[in-house]
Enzyme design. Structure first.
Site, PDB file in Angstrom:
ATOM      1  N   ASN A   1       0.804  -1.216   0.000  1.00 16.05           N
ATOM      2  CA  ASN A   1       0.000   0.000   0.000  1.00 16.05           C
ATOM      3  C   ASN A   1       0.840   1.271   0.000  1.00 16.05           C
ATOM      4  OD1 ASN A   1      -2.626   1.571   0.653  1.00 16.05           O
ATOM      5  ND2 ASN A   1      -1.272   2.092   2.363  1.00 16.05           N
TER       6      ASN A   1
ATOM      7  N   TYR B   1       3.422  10.766 -10.620  1.00 12.01           N
ATOM      8  CA  TYR B   1       2.605   9.814  -9.878  1.00 12.01           C
ATOM      9  C   TYR B   1       1.846   8.895 -10.839  1.00 12.01           C
ATOM     10  CZ  TYR B   1      -0.917   8.249  -6.457  1.00 12.01           C
ATOM     11  OH  TYR B   1      -1.728   7.505  -5.646  1.00 12.01           O
TER      12      TYR B   1
ATOM     13  N   GLY C   1      -9.959   6.381  -6.447  1.00 14.34           N
ATOM     14  CA  GLY C   1     -10.139   7.642  -7.157  1.00 14.34           C
ATOM     15  C   GLY C   1      -9.798   8.817  -6.264  1.00 14.34           C
TER      16      GLY C   1
ATOM     17  N   GLY D   1     -10.674  11.168   0.378  1.00 12.02           N
ATOM     18  CA  GLY D   1     -10.506  12.241   1.349  1.00 12.02           C
ATOM     19  C   GLY D   1      -9.290  12.037   2.231  1.00 12.02           C
TER      20      GLY D   1
END
Length: 262
Positions: A92, A158, A189, A192
């Protein structure tokens, strides 16, 4: 399920954001968790370990830099030494850089490649070696991104690294299948998190618009009508980590509320 039979997941970049949400969700699914992050995140690691333990699962915190293959190998050794054989490895950890192509410095480009491409590569290698040594097979899962399908402006570096993760995932799935190892990726996507706060800041500065307007423009393009939460991504990773996805490999799955279609 007894402690000796419990499944173990290792999550890099698990100290906050999506990584933390994944750790907490997999603990709720009944997995024990190796919480891995950089040394500077020790306080966050400790918080996540406590959160996992509060859900009735075992946890251990380990530190290291995924850009260093020796660190990756040590993270696995320390984690499995504490909790037992590995079943799921979730690569991750990643970093974002928000710059136009003309402004990217060589050192910055080197760092994002080191973490987001080499780091995932080293994680795939080390996880596969662990599963092969155990003779158990296993699941390898990585963080891609919506930009692995359609890049964003000021996120060229990125985007390039996440396209690489998507390709590496397909190649690794081909090579590791004979060892009963599946390899998949998740592609969030607009989530937050602090990364999207930074993107909004840079885009609004560039365009001379009010803070928050760039993020809102993205929300306007989301069919679900809201920014994703880390828990939304964690639900997909829960599926990829569990037995229901055993017949799935080589896939990068969008979880973006309906921005892109693949």
């Amino acid at each position: 399920m007894s402690e000796n039979e419990s499944r173990v997941a290792l999550i890099t970049g698990a100290g906050r954001g999506i990584g933390r949400a994944i750790a907490e969700r997999l603990a709720e699914d009944g997995l024990d968790i190796i919480v891995a992050d950089v040394p500077d995140a020790q306080a966050n690691i400790d918080d996540v370990v406590r959160a996992v333990e509060a859900r009735g699962r075992r946890a251990v915190g380990v530190t290291g830099d995924v850009a260093d293959p020796e660190d990756v190998a040590r993270i696995i050794t320390e984690g499995t030494g504490a909790l037992g054989d590995l079943n799921v490895f979730i690569a991750n950890a990643g970093i974002a850089q928000v710059d136009e192509i003309l402004d990217v410095k060589p050192d910055d480009l080197d760092r994002i490649i080191d973490v987001n491409i080499k780091g995932v590569y080293y994680c795939y290698q080390a996880a596969a070696r662990q599963f092969i040594a155990q003779g158990t097979g296993g699941k390898i899962i990585a963080a891609a991104s919506i930009v692995a399908f359609r890049p964003f402006p000021v996120l060229a570096s990125y985007s390039a690294t996440k396209w690489a993760v998507r390709g590496l995932t397909q190649a690794a799935a081909m090579e590791f299948a004979k060892h009963k190892i599946t390899v998949n990726a998740y592609a969030p996507g607009v989530v937050g998190t602090a990364m999207w706060d930074l993107i909004d800041e840079r885009l609004t500065e560039r365009d001379g618009k009010p803070r928050g307007s760039a993020l809102q423009a993205q929300v306007d393009n989301i069919l679900a009508g809201r920014v994703s939460e880390p828990s939304d991504v964690a639900k997909l990773v829960s599926y990829l980590s569990g037995p229901d996805s055993d017949h799935m490999t080589g896939q990068t799955v969008l979880i973006d509320g309906g921005i892109n279609f693949s």
